[in-house]
Design a protein around this motif. Structure first.
Motif, PDB file in Angstrom:
ATOM      1  N   GLN A  93      -9.033  12.890   7.868  1.00  0.00           N
ATOM      2  CA  GLN A  93     -10.304  12.309   7.447  1.00  0.00           C
ATOM      3  C   GLN A  93     -10.178  11.522   6.141  1.00  0.00           C
ATOM      4  OE1 GLN A  93     -12.478  13.389   4.780  1.00  0.00           O
ATOM      5  NE2 GLN A  93     -11.277  15.114   4.036  1.00  0.00           N
ATOM      6  N   SER A  94      -9.065  11.714   5.419  1.00  0.00           N
ATOM      7  CA  SER A  94      -8.879  10.956   4.172  1.00  0.00           C
ATOM      8  C   SER A  94      -7.635  10.063   4.193  1.00  0.00           C
ATOM      9  CB  SER A  94      -8.783  11.922   2.979  1.00  0.00           C
ATOM     10  OG  SER A  94      -7.676  12.800   3.134  1.00  0.00           O
ATOM     11  N   VAL A  95      -6.934  10.009   5.341  1.00  0.00           N
ATOM     12  CA  VAL A  95      -5.640   9.318   5.371  1.00  0.00           C
ATOM     13  C   VAL A  95      -5.771   7.823   5.107  1.00  0.00           C
ATOM     14  CG1 VAL A  95      -5.658   8.911   7.893  1.00  0.00           C
ATOM     15  CG2 VAL A  95      -3.483   9.099   6.671  1.00  0.00           C
ATOM     16  N   PHE A  96      -6.826   7.182   5.595  1.00  0.00           N
ATOM     17  CA  PHE A  96      -6.968   5.733   5.386  1.00  0.00           C
ATOM     18  C   PHE A  96      -7.368   5.432   3.941  1.00  0.00           C
ATOM     19  CE2 PHE A  96      -8.087   6.305   9.968  1.00  0.00           C
ATOM     20  CZ  PHE A  96      -6.917   5.758  10.473  1.00  0.00           C
ATOM     21  N   LEU A  97      -8.149   6.311   3.349  1.00  0.00           N
ATOM     22  CA  LEU A  97      -8.530   6.126   1.944  1.00  0.00           C
ATOM     23  C   LEU A  97      -7.332   6.331   1.027  1.00  0.00           C
ATOM     24  CD1 LEU A  97     -11.967   8.021   1.829  1.00  0.00           C
ATOM     25  CD2 LEU A  97     -11.580   5.570   2.018  1.00  0.00           C
ATOM     26  N   GLU A  98      -6.529   7.348   1.315  1.00  0.00           N
ATOM     27  CA  GLU A  98      -5.369   7.656   0.475  1.00  0.00           C
ATOM     28  C   GLU A  98      -4.300   6.571   0.566  1.00  0.00           C
ATOM     29  OE1 GLU A  98      -4.059  11.448   1.789  1.00  0.00           O
ATOM     30  OE2 GLU A  98      -5.706  12.550   0.844  1.00  0.00           O
ATOM     31  N   ASN A  99      -4.260   5.859   1.698  1.00  0.00           N
ATOM     32  CA  ASN A  99      -3.237   4.821   1.893  1.00  0.00           C
ATOM     33  C   ASN A  99      -3.841   3.424   1.847  1.00  0.00           C
ATOM     34  OD1 ASN A  99      -0.562   6.316   2.763  1.00  0.00           O
ATOM     35  ND2 ASN A  99      -2.237   7.376   3.779  1.00  0.00           N
ATOM     36  N   ALA A 100      -4.904   3.260   1.092  1.00  0.00           N
ATOM     37  CA  ALA A 100      -5.592   1.968   1.002  1.00  0.00           C
ATOM     38  C   ALA A 100      -4.654   0.859   0.534  1.00  0.00           C
ATOM     39  CB  ALA A 100      -6.787   2.084   0.064  1.00  0.00           C
ATOM     40  N   ASN A 101      -3.851   1.115  -0.505  1.00  0.00           N
ATOM     41  CA  ASN A 101      -2.938   0.092  -1.022  1.00  0.00           C
ATOM     42  C   ASN A 101      -1.895  -0.296   0.017  1.00  0.00           C
ATOM     43  OD1 ASN A 101      -4.182  -0.020  -3.538  1.00  0.00           O
ATOM     44  ND2 ASN A 101      -2.904   1.608  -4.381  1.00  0.00           N
ATOM     45  N   LEU A 102      -1.411   0.698   0.753  1.00  0.00           N
ATOM     46  CA  LEU A 102      -0.423   0.446   1.794  1.00  0.00           C
ATOM     47  C   LEU A 102      -1.011  -0.416   2.902  1.00  0.00           C
ATOM     48  CD1 LEU A 102       2.529   1.378   2.290  1.00  0.00           C
ATOM     49  CD2 LEU A 102       1.585   3.169   3.774  1.00  0.00           C
ATOM     50  N   LEU A 103      -2.237  -0.132   3.276  1.00  0.00           N
ATOM     51  CA  LEU A 103      -2.907  -0.883   4.340  1.00  0.00           C
ATOM     52  C   LEU A 103      -3.143  -2.338   3.936  1.00  0.00           C
ATOM     53  CD1 LEU A 103      -5.507   1.806   5.462  1.00  0.00           C
ATOM     54  CD2 LEU A 103      -3.629   0.918   6.841  1.00  0.00           C
ATOM     55  N   LYS A 104      -3.388  -2.564   2.661  1.00  0.00           N
ATOM     56  CA  LYS A 104      -3.672  -3.917   2.185  1.00  0.00           C
ATOM     57  C   LYS A 104      -2.406  -4.758   2.003  1.00  0.00           C
ATOM     58  CE  LYS A 104      -7.903  -2.608  -0.291  1.00  0.00           C
ATOM     59  NZ  LYS A 104      -8.543  -2.435  -1.611  1.00  0.00           N
ATOM     60  N   LYS A 105      -1.286  -4.088   1.668  1.00  0.00           N
ATOM     61  CA  LYS A 105      -0.078  -4.825   1.304  1.00  0.00           C
ATOM     62  C   LYS A 105       0.894  -5.013   2.466  1.00  0.00           C
ATOM     63  CE  LYS A 105      -0.203  -3.299  -3.528  1.00  0.00           C
ATOM     64  NZ  LYS A 105       0.471  -2.494  -4.573  1.00  0.00           N
ATOM     65  N   LEU A 106       0.919  -4.053   3.407  1.00  0.00           N
ATOM     66  CA  LEU A 106       1.912  -4.102   4.478  1.00  0.00           C
ATOM     67  C   LEU A 106       1.267  -4.281   5.841  1.00  0.00           C
ATOM     68  CD1 LEU A 106       4.316  -1.183   3.421  1.00  0.00           C
ATOM     69  CD2 LEU A 106       4.595  -3.627   2.981  1.00  0.00           C
ATOM     70  N   GLN A 107       1.990  -4.936   6.717  1.00  0.00           N
ATOM     71  CA  GLN A 107       1.561  -5.076   8.105  1.00  0.00           C
ATOM     72  C   GLN A 107       2.326  -4.069   8.963  1.00  0.00           C
ATOM     73  OE1 GLN A 107      -0.767  -6.933   9.607  1.00  0.00           O
ATOM     74  NE2 GLN A 107      -1.477  -7.732   7.632  1.00  0.00           N
ATOM     75  N   PHE A 108       1.622  -3.124   9.517  1.00  0.00           N
ATOM     76  CA  PHE A 108       2.221  -2.139  10.405  1.00  0.00           C
ATOM     77  C   PHE A 108       1.105  -1.550  11.266  1.00  0.00           C
ATOM     78  CE2 PHE A 108       0.720   0.127   6.720  1.00  0.00           C
ATOM     79  CZ  PHE A 108       0.222   1.319   7.214  1.00  0.00           C
ATOM     80  N   PRO A 109       1.441  -0.959  12.412  1.00  0.00           N
ATOM     81  CA  PRO A 109       0.396  -0.373  13.257  1.00  0.00           C
ATOM     82  C   PRO A 109      -0.336   0.744  12.517  1.00  0.00           C
ATOM     83  CG  PRO A 109       2.488  -0.545  14.452  1.00  0.00           C
ATOM     84  CD  PRO A 109       2.790  -0.843  13.013  1.00  0.00           C
TER      85      PRO A 109
END
Length: 266
Positions: A93-109
């Motif tokens: 339930q918090s995985v997308f919030l905790e990895n916000a920087n990763l989601l913004k900087k990298l392209q991956f599934p």
């Protein structure tokens, strides 16, 4: 439920997934004198405490069970099962919030993140449950062939946890109260599940309500196998299996539709 493209993406990024699991495991014990030894010491301490306190000091017994360790095994079976469920759902339930920087900087599934959560939880569970299994063998309480029934029950539990976790994870990006609410709900949910107390101690009216608790049947399946060396009542697991598949389908659909919007929201 999972498209061929999604499976292909997961396979192409398998190195990213395994590397993330390894890094998180190592980071947990970095700058620790005993290092990974804590993965053994913590669950070992829990098993010893439950065994000594509840079996030897408080002399707790399960109705119809003569074994000295029956209540300790009952308690460990429930707590370990719940711990895996709580870890997967809480982290998801918090995985997308905790990895916000990763989601913004990298392209991956993006689906890799929930998979990493499940694998990390399974590594922790495998270590703890492995020690618990050793305890069962040493104490002469190993359930025998019925132990194999744990694997399908575990699969049902993981499906249920990750399906619910993905729904909560997507919703929590847009409505931050979801995570706070679920943390509170999880505490009530724990005590509404027969983990610390046997179901036979409940009044009939309360026992009837357990039908609406999907984790009650999962925990009961583990306890039947590990405490009574019996196969679980498979019929009681049908509702939670159907619910798990439904949650996975809804979670994946929600994830596909909102994956792009999540990055903007983060």
């Amino acid at each position: 439920m999972i498209s061929r493209n999604m499976l292909g993406g997961i396979w192409r990024y398998r190195g990213f997934i395994s590397g993330s699991v390894k890094r998180e495991f190592q980071a947990k014990y970095r700058n620790s004198l005993l290092g990974a030894a804590w993965t053994i010491l913590n669950p070992l301490a829990m098993i010893v405490v439950y065994t000594v306190v509840f079996s030897q000091v408080m002399h707790n017994r399960l109705q119809g069970m003569d074994s000295t360790f029956a209540y300790s095994i009952y308690l460990c079976a429930g707590v370990l099962t719940w711990g895996l469920f709580a870890e997967i759902t809480s982290r998801s339930q918090s995985v997308f919030l905790e990895n916000a920087n990763l989601l913004k900087k990298l392209q991956f599934p993006r689906i890799c993140l929930p998979i990493i959560v499940v694998l990390n939880a399974l590594v922790n569970f495998a270590i703890i449950f492995g020690l618990f299994t050793v305890f069962l063998i040493v104490s002469g309480t190993f359930p025998g062939v019925s132990f194999l029934a744990l694997f399908p029950v575990l699969a049902i539990q993981i499906l249920f946890a990750i399906g619910l976790g993905m729904i909560l994870g997507v919703l929590n990006v847009f409505f931050r109260d979801v995570g706070q609410f679920f943390s509170i709900l999880l505490q009530f949910w724990f005590w509404f599940t027969p983990i610390v107390y046997p179901v036979t101690t409940l009044p009939d009216t309360v026992r009837e309500l357990l039908v609406w608790n999907p984790m009650a049947s999962v925990v009961a399946a583990y306890q039947n196998i590990l405490v009574r060396a019996q196969m679980p009542q498979w019929g009681t697991l049908i509702p939670v299996t159907v619910l798990a598949l439904f949650f996975c389908a809804v979670g994946l659909q929600l994830f596909r539709k909102r994956a792009g919007e999540m990055v903007d929201e983060l």
